[in-house]
Design an enzyme around this catalytic site. Structure first.
Site, PDB file in Angstrom:
ATOM      1  N   GLU A 176      -5.884  -8.271   0.469  1.00  0.00           N
ATOM      2  CA  GLU A 176      -6.561  -7.931   1.723  1.00  0.00           C
ATOM      3  C   GLU A 176      -7.994  -7.545   1.399  1.00  0.00           C
ATOM      4  O   GLU A 176      -8.242  -6.836   0.423  1.00  0.00           O
ATOM      5  CB  GLU A 176      -5.923  -6.722   2.434  1.00  0.00           C
ATOM      6  CG  GLU A 176      -4.610  -7.003   3.094  1.00  0.00           C
ATOM      7  CD  GLU A 176      -4.022  -5.774   3.800  1.00  0.00           C
ATOM      8  OE1 GLU A 176      -4.791  -4.862   4.185  1.00  0.00           O
ATOM      9  OE2 GLU A 176      -2.799  -5.733   3.961  1.00  0.00           O
TER      10      GLU A 176
ATOM     11  N   GLU B 262       0.783  -1.238   0.000  1.00  0.00           N
ATOM     12  CA  GLU B 262       0.000   0.000   0.000  1.00  0.00           C
ATOM     13  C   GLU B 262       0.816   1.290   0.000  1.00  0.00           C
ATOM     14  O   GLU B 262       0.980   1.939   1.043  1.00  0.00           O
ATOM     15  CB  GLU B 262      -0.956   0.019   1.200  1.00  0.00           C
ATOM     16  CG  GLU B 262      -1.935  -1.125   1.239  1.00  0.00           C
ATOM     17  CD  GLU B 262      -3.056  -0.918   2.237  1.00  0.00           C
ATOM     18  OE1 GLU B 262      -2.959  -0.003   3.071  1.00  0.00           O
ATOM     19  OE2 GLU B 262      -4.041  -1.673   2.176  1.00  0.00           O
TER      20      GLU B 262
HETATM   21  C1  FCB Z   1      -4.869  -1.851   5.347  1.00  0.00           C
HETATM   22  C2  FCB Z   1      -3.538  -2.291   5.936  1.00  0.00           C
HETATM   23  C3  FCB Z   1      -3.659  -3.295   7.033  1.00  0.00           C
HETATM   24  C4  FCB Z   1      -4.835  -3.021   7.923  1.00  0.00           C
HETATM   25  C5  FCB Z   1      -6.080  -2.817   7.102  1.00  0.00           C
HETATM   26  C6  FCB Z   1      -7.328  -2.602   7.901  1.00  0.00           C
HETATM   27  O1  FCB Z   1      -4.727  -0.575   4.823  1.00  0.00           O
HETATM   28  O2  FCB Z   1      -2.723  -2.834   4.934  1.00  0.00           O
HETATM   29  O3  FCB Z   1      -2.437  -3.321   7.722  1.00  0.00           O
HETATM   30  O4  FCB Z   1      -4.566  -1.962   8.736  1.00  0.00           O
HETATM   31  O5  FCB Z   1      -5.910  -1.748   6.246  1.00  0.00           O
END
Ligand code: FCB
Length: 455
Positions: free
Chosen positions: A363, A177
């Site tokens: 994610e 990210e």
């Molecule tokens: C993302 C992050 C992770 C976590 C989620 C909720 O941005 O990569 O570490 O904090 O959000």
């Protein structure tokens, strides 16, 4: 570890076969600082998070987290019991190279080597991320991601890790990210918390350069060892959808400014005009060599997806009336995931050698209420969210987007950075007093879904 009973037939959300390809990867994600704890154990160096929390002593920190560093074997056994096919974790740079450069801490590397062995012995594929926000404090002291020197040290660190783990780990990711790493420089909600908006493009560009340098180092190692590594990067993408037809241009501009410019760099080798203008205004020099480095082909793109945004004609993000939101205030709107992936395919899918590669959702998840009771941890909201998003992903797959896997965020409740332990994303509950793990209903549903889908 508690693994309550689960009845697929009584499940509030279907347990069904999805239309993905045969080798679709079902996994879960974590990151080092959010789960490991043991911040002063076995020679780990200081990270920017220790500095960040030292200045904000009223906040929770990662000193203990889930104590995964000392409970790793138990945690892998839990993953195995859930039937996970893959586990995405990050390596802590300060654990491996305490000062960011120079001496390597073998004990730190040993931990990841043991983790990888444990995963493989249990039939779980490791997906390794080199950087999930825990920069060594010594690197921040020389400018952090504002500095080209740090980008070079990052590539050297990548080389150290691949030297040790490249024989067993096939899936490598440079960064998690970029936009959120940048947020730590332009705001104060994440480390280092510099609150200097002028740094936006400078830091984002340096991160892409660091990605390019590390990618080169990893490719070189790969060709010397004929290892067949898959190399990629993870971006968090938040589509900007127009509130009205007249907001279309503003929404596109928003998406380019904050999110897609990284993909323009990676896949097209050129940033959009709106970012080039901001670069010129803030004195960022972008050379042709930089862009060449950034525009190297990658083998997969990791997408972290949580929410969409809706933008009005003036370019402002607005709240959708009656939107359903998580405890983070993030809108839950799974169909936007399908639309975004299809749109990305159209924009970046046919650019020759540097086209957008296959995608993994690295994610996805939600901070929602957990009802902890003697018979289990009930979280029907998260179960619905997860089901809806995997279904939206399936739609994109059926529309022709090459999607190879899905990773739930997160394997277990953990430190949600400056928000502490109050916002829980886990599919496994972690008791804050005893640190005992209990698989939540969502985790049980996910395990049943994996069983149904893996042939
Ligand atoms: C993302 C992050 C992770 C976590 C989620 C909720 O941005 O990569 O570490 O904090 O959000």
């Amino acid at each position: 570890m508690k693994f309550p009973k689960f009845s697929a037939t009584k499940s509030p959300v279907p347990v069904r076969r999805f239309a993905f390809g045969r080798d679709f990867v079902w996994g879960a994600s974590t990151s080092a600082y959010q789960i490991e704890g043991a911040t002063a154990q076995d020679g780990r160096g200081r990270s920017i998070w220790e500095d960040y929390f030292a200045k904000r002593p009223h906040l929770d920190n990662g000193e203990v987290a889930c104590d995964h560093y000392n409970r790793m074997v138990e945690d892998v056994a839990m993953m195995k019991k859930m039937g996970l096919k893959a586990y995405r974790f990050s390596v802590s740079w300060p654990r491996v190279i305490p000062d960011g450069k120079g001496a390597v801490n073998q004990a730190g590397l040993d931990f990841y080597s043991r983790l990888v062995d444990e995963l493989l012995a249990n039939g779980i594929e490791p997906y390794l991320t080199l950087y999930h926000w825990d920069l060594p404090a010594a690197m921040e002291a020389i400018g952090g991601w504002q500095s080209r020197e740090v980008a070079q040290h990052f590539a050297d660190y990548a080389r150290v890790v691949v030297d040790r783990l490249g024989d067993r780990v096939k899936k490598w990711c440079t960064f998690n990210e970029l936009e959120v790493i940048v947020a730590g420089y332009i705001g104060d909600g994440l480390a280092p918390g510099l609150s200097d908006y002028k740094l936006r493009v400078k830091v984002g560009h340096n991160l892409l350069v660091a990605h390019g340098l590390a990618l080169k180092a990893l490719r070189e190692w790969d060709s010397q060892h004929d290892a067949g590594l898959d190399l990629g990067i993870v971006l968090n993408l938040v589509p900007a959808e127009p509130a009205t037809k007249s907001a279309t241009t503003a929404a596109r501009r928003h998406w380019q400014r904050f999110y897609s410019w990284y993909m323009d760099g990676l896949f097209k080798g050129r940033y959009p005009d709106v970012v080039l203008q901001e670069a010129a205004k803030t004195g960022v020099v972008i050379t042709a060599e930089d862009m060449e480095l950034i525009n190297q082909p990658i083998d997969y793109l990791g997408v972290n997806w949580y929410l969409r945004q809706v933008v009005n004609r003036r370019g402002r993000v607005i709240r959708v009336p009656a939107a359903q939101e998580t405890l983070m205030g993030w809108e839950m709107h799974a169909p936007a995931l399908t639309r975004m992936l299809v749109m990305m395919q159209a924009e970046y899918g046919a650019l020759g050698a540097t086209s957008m590669p296959p995608i993994y959702i690295t994610e996805n998840g939600a901070a929602l209420e957990d009802k902890v009771s003697p018979d289990g941890v009930h979280d029907v909201g998260r179960m619905t969210y997860t089901y809806d998003h995997i279904s939206a992903l399936e739609m994109a797959y059926l529309a022709g987007v090459d999607i190879r896997g899905y990773f739930a965020w997160s394997l277990m409740d953990n430190l949600e950075w400056s928000l502490g332990y109050t916002k829980t994303f886990g599919i496994v509950h972690v008791d804050r007093q005893t640190l005992e793990r209990t698989v939540k209903d969502t985790g049980l549903w996910y395990a049943a879904t994996i069983r149904k889908n893996v042939r």
